[in-house]
Enzyme design. Structure first.
Site, mmCIF file in Angstrom:
data_model
loop_
_atom_site.group_PDB
_atom_site.id
_atom_site.type_symbol
_atom_site.label_atom_id
_atom_site.label_comp_id
_atom_site.label_asym_id
_atom_site.label_seq_id
_atom_site.Cartn_x
_atom_site.Cartn_y
_atom_site.Cartn_z
ATOM 1 N N SER A 128 14.851 22.465 -14.739
ATOM 2 C CA SER A 128 13.656 23.235 -15.037
ATOM 3 C C SER A 128 14.098 24.585 -15.564
ATOM 4 C CB SER A 128 12.834 23.413 -13.759
ATOM 5 O OG SER A 128 12.060 24.588 -13.836
ATOM 6 N N LYS B 232 15.870 21.880 -9.599
ATOM 7 C CA LYS B 232 15.191 20.657 -10.028
ATOM 8 C C LYS B 232 16.103 19.623 -10.678
ATOM 9 C CE LYS B 232 10.795 20.777 -10.428
ATOM 10 N NZ LYS B 232 9.879 19.934 -9.678
ATOM 11 N N GLU C 245 9.406 9.232 -16.364
ATOM 12 C CA GLU C 245 8.008 9.621 -16.605
ATOM 13 C C GLU C 245 7.571 9.245 -18.017
ATOM 14 O OE1 GLU C 245 7.296 13.606 -14.150
ATOM 15 O OE2 GLU C 245 9.168 13.613 -15.244
ATOM 16 N N HIS D 98 0.829 -1.214 0.000
ATOM 17 C CA HIS D 98 0.000 0.000 0.000
ATOM 18 C C HIS D 98 0.863 1.265 0.000
ATOM 19 C CE1 HIS D 98 -3.328 -2.717 1.254
ATOM 20 N NE2 HIS D 98 -2.364 -3.271 1.973
#
Ligand code: ARG
Length: 442
Positions: free
Chosen positions: A261, A267, A274, A140
């Protein structure tokens, strides 16, 4: 009509398979005495010229010739004249495209299997680096029990291993030659389908000419396996996204697999992970697209089947990129061992070990042990400490029989090391898994 009918921009990718099929067909026609040896030679020389033109980028792909089959044949006529027209004896574009497409999918399946093996090798290498590295195992996405990072990586080796064998199975089923099914009913010429099958590396000819031109389940099966594989990739990609957050901080991707970024200088975004996660959408979409195209088609060939190629090409292009990117990320990533170990110690991840200790040492029924352990977790939570930091006096208030020995199971190291059951997370067992896979992948 031309706008909807033309497919050359898509199916020109089949050029190598199309020419290989034509060369095998011409050689067979000559050996069977259906065309002369001279005609076959002229055709073969012309087809070789075309290979050279396509490789050099000088071949004229023309929309007025609709698809790859007619583009090649039209160019052959320009090169060798009327003899080119003999190539299409005892053949139809229906068996031609079925053959080309099978050959293409077979090549991609072989390539995908090789890519999967590379990814597995990268994972096994990293698993060996991190065979003892503790991390929290989750259920979970809540800390559950300590595991090793090596064990976690090896779980993916198992998944990608099954993916590879699924593709191997699909390859066996698809490796039959549709060429010679002709339009749908077979041919009145004395063709030798076994000869072309052998020349093209097929195990045998397809047994039914109607099936030979109608079937696309080799493509559907490969797409299904691609979708399952993409699902596995997306799970690992998702974990990489989570693990690279500063909040988790379990791993760091190399600079080449991180992006900055344009506005936030701090970043390190896991764009590649992704995109691997997202490619699953295209691959699943391709599977739905082709199952829907094929559904309800009457035998034999219908032009609907020209729509089989875009989803398959797109799916395998996406899978190729996803596998390559994942392999690169895995090869280059580095784990923050302190962070992972600290996380493995938090979240009361050795609660099960405490319960198991009570069962083993005090002969308590597991349900009662679970209850006592729950009380211990509550106590530790209240004191803001971990289970291993509770005093013996506190533990004995919950269960008088507890002794000093209990602390030997409350550390994540002891917890992981104790899980010696076959397939368990103990580094001893993980190294066995690693050894087994190294032998398979060697
Ligand atoms: N371009 C066609 C396809 O991809 C080739 C087969 C055409 N056959 C036909 N009878 N129109 O399916």
């Amino acid at each position: 009509m031309q706008a909807i009918n033309v497919s050359i921009e898509v199916d020109k990718r089949l050029w190598a398979q199309d020419i290989a099929g034509s060369r095998a067909h011409a050689a067979m026609l000559a050996r069977q005495g259906i065309i002369s040896a001279e005609a076959a030679q002229e055709i073969d020389a012309g087809l070789q010229t075309i290979i050279g033109e396509i490789e050099a980028g000088t071949f004229p792909f023309r929309a007025e010739y609709e698809d790859i089959h007619m583009n090649v044949e039209a160019r052959l006529r320009e090169l060798i004249g009327a003899t080119a027209g003999r190539l299409h004896t005892a053949r139809s574009r229906n068996d031609q495209v079925a053959t080309d497409f099978r050959l293409w999918v077979r090549d991609r399946v072989d390539y995908t299997i090789a890519q999967l093996r590379d990814l597995q090798k990268a994972l096994v290498t990293r698993a060996e680096d991190y065979a003892d590295a503790l991390m929290p195992g989750f259920t979970h996405l809540q800390p559950a029990q300590p595991v090793t990072f090596g064990h976690h990586l090896m779980a993916y080796v198992e998944m990608f291993g099954r993916d590879a064998t699924r593709f191997e199975d699909a390859r066996k089923r698809m490796n039959e030659n549709p060429l010679g099914s002709a339009a749908l009913a077979g041919s009145p010429f004395n063709i030798d389908r076994h000869m072309t099958a052998e020349a093209l590396g097929f195990d045998r000819p397809t047994a039914n000419s109607l099936d030979g031109v109608s079937d696309r389940d080799f493509a559907l099966e490969s797409l299904s396996h691609a979708a399952i594989c993409a699902g596995h990739l997306s799970r690992l990609a998702e974990e990489i996204v989570i693990w690279t957050t500063p909040q988790f901080g379990f791993i760091r991707l190399s600079d080449s697999f991180s992006t900055g970024s344009s506005i936030m200088p701090q970043k390190r975004n896991p764009d590649a992970a992704e995109l691997v996660r997202a490619k699953t959408g295209r691959i699943n979409g391709a599977l739905i697209a082709l199952t829907t195209v094929m559904k309800g088609l009457p035998l034999a060939y219908s032009k609907d089947m020209q729509e089989d190629k875009p989803p398959v090409f797109e799916a395998f292009e996406s899978l190729d990129l996803a596998l390559a990117a994942m392999t690169g990320m895995v090869r280059d990533l580095s784990a923050n061992l302190e962070r992972m170990k600290a996380a493995a110690s938090s979240g009361f991840s050795t609660a099960t070990d405490l319960a198991d200790w009570l069962v083993r040492n005090l002969n308590m029924p597991f349900r009662d042990a679970h209850h006592v352990t729950g009380a211990a977790v509550k106590l530790a939570e209240g004191q803001g400490v971990d289970l291993s930091q509770l005093s013996l006096a506190d533990l004995q208030k919950l269960e008088a029989g507890i002794t000093e020995d209990v602390y030997s199971v409350l550390t994540p190291e002891a917890s992981a090391a104790s899980r010696l059951s076959y397939g368990g997370t103990s580094p001893v067992r993980v190294r066995e898994q690693i050894q087994r896979w190294k032998e398979i992948l060697a």
